[in-house]
Design a protein around this motif. Sequence first.
Motif, short mmCIF file in Angstrom:
data_model
loop_
_atom_site.label_atom_id
_atom_site.label_comp_id
_atom_site.label_asym_id
_atom_site.label_seq_id
_atom_site.Cartn_x
_atom_site.Cartn_y
_atom_site.Cartn_z
N ASN A 30 25.37 -2.18 -61.29
CA ASN A 30 24.12 -1.43 -61.42
C ASN A 30 24.28 -0.09 -60.72
N THR A 31 23.40 0.85 -61.04
CA THR A 31 23.36 2.14 -60.35
C THR A 31 21.93 2.39 -59.89
N ILE A 32 21.76 2.62 -58.60
CA ILE A 32 20.43 2.83 -58.02
C ILE A 32 20.36 4.25 -57.49
N VAL A 33 19.34 4.99 -57.90
CA VAL A 33 19.14 6.37 -57.45
C VAL A 33 17.85 6.41 -56.64
N SER A 46 14.85 4.88 -58.85
CA SER A 46 15.04 4.31 -60.18
C SER A 46 16.39 3.62 -60.21
N SER A 47 16.52 2.68 -61.10
CA SER A 47 17.81 2.00 -61.27
C SER A 47 18.02 1.74 -62.75
N ALA A 48 19.24 1.40 -63.08
CA ALA A 48 19.55 1.13 -64.49
C ALA A 48 18.78 -0.09 -64.98
N GLY A 49 18.60 -1.07 -64.12
CA GLY A 49 17.83 -2.25 -64.50
C GLY A 49 16.36 -1.94 -64.69
N PHE A 62 25.93 5.63 -69.23
CA PHE A 62 24.68 6.10 -69.85
C PHE A 62 23.46 5.55 -69.11
N ALA A 63 23.55 4.31 -68.65
CA ALA A 63 22.45 3.72 -67.88
C ALA A 63 22.27 4.45 -66.56
N ALA A 64 23.37 4.85 -65.93
CA ALA A 64 23.29 5.61 -64.68
C ALA A 64 22.66 6.98 -64.90
#
Length: 130
Positions: A30-33, A46-49, A62-64
């Motif tokens: 996952n990528t969490i911003v 926000s996160s990809a999930g 792309f999800a990131a």
Amino acid sequence: MSKPIRKIGSRRNERRIPKGVIHVQASFNNTIVTVTDVRGQVVSWSSAGACGFKGTKRSTPFAAQTAAENAIRTLMDQGMERAEVMISGPGPGRDTALRAIRRSGVLLSFVRDVTPMPHNGCRPPKKRRV
């Protein structure tokens, strides 16, 4: 005679944030911003999930990118102009998230890689004998 009902304002305060810190945590899944102000108070995240990607699609670049754009969209409304970027983790979305942040129009003062690296820390497990 009944009392008039007072409207309680939302808990989110719409304050101006001229400078902030954008934390990108890119793991393999996952990528969490997370966006904070300079004191460390979380402004948005926000996160990809959270963007609707499920399963293995969460770990895609792309999800990131979508997660980074989502987190920064609320900041532009609050007037953020300058930001520092802290990137952590070895995931596939770290470069794409940084590109999305650069495209957003926020001036970046610096980009720092804060991935924890051991200085020859723990002893590795013994070799498998099969």
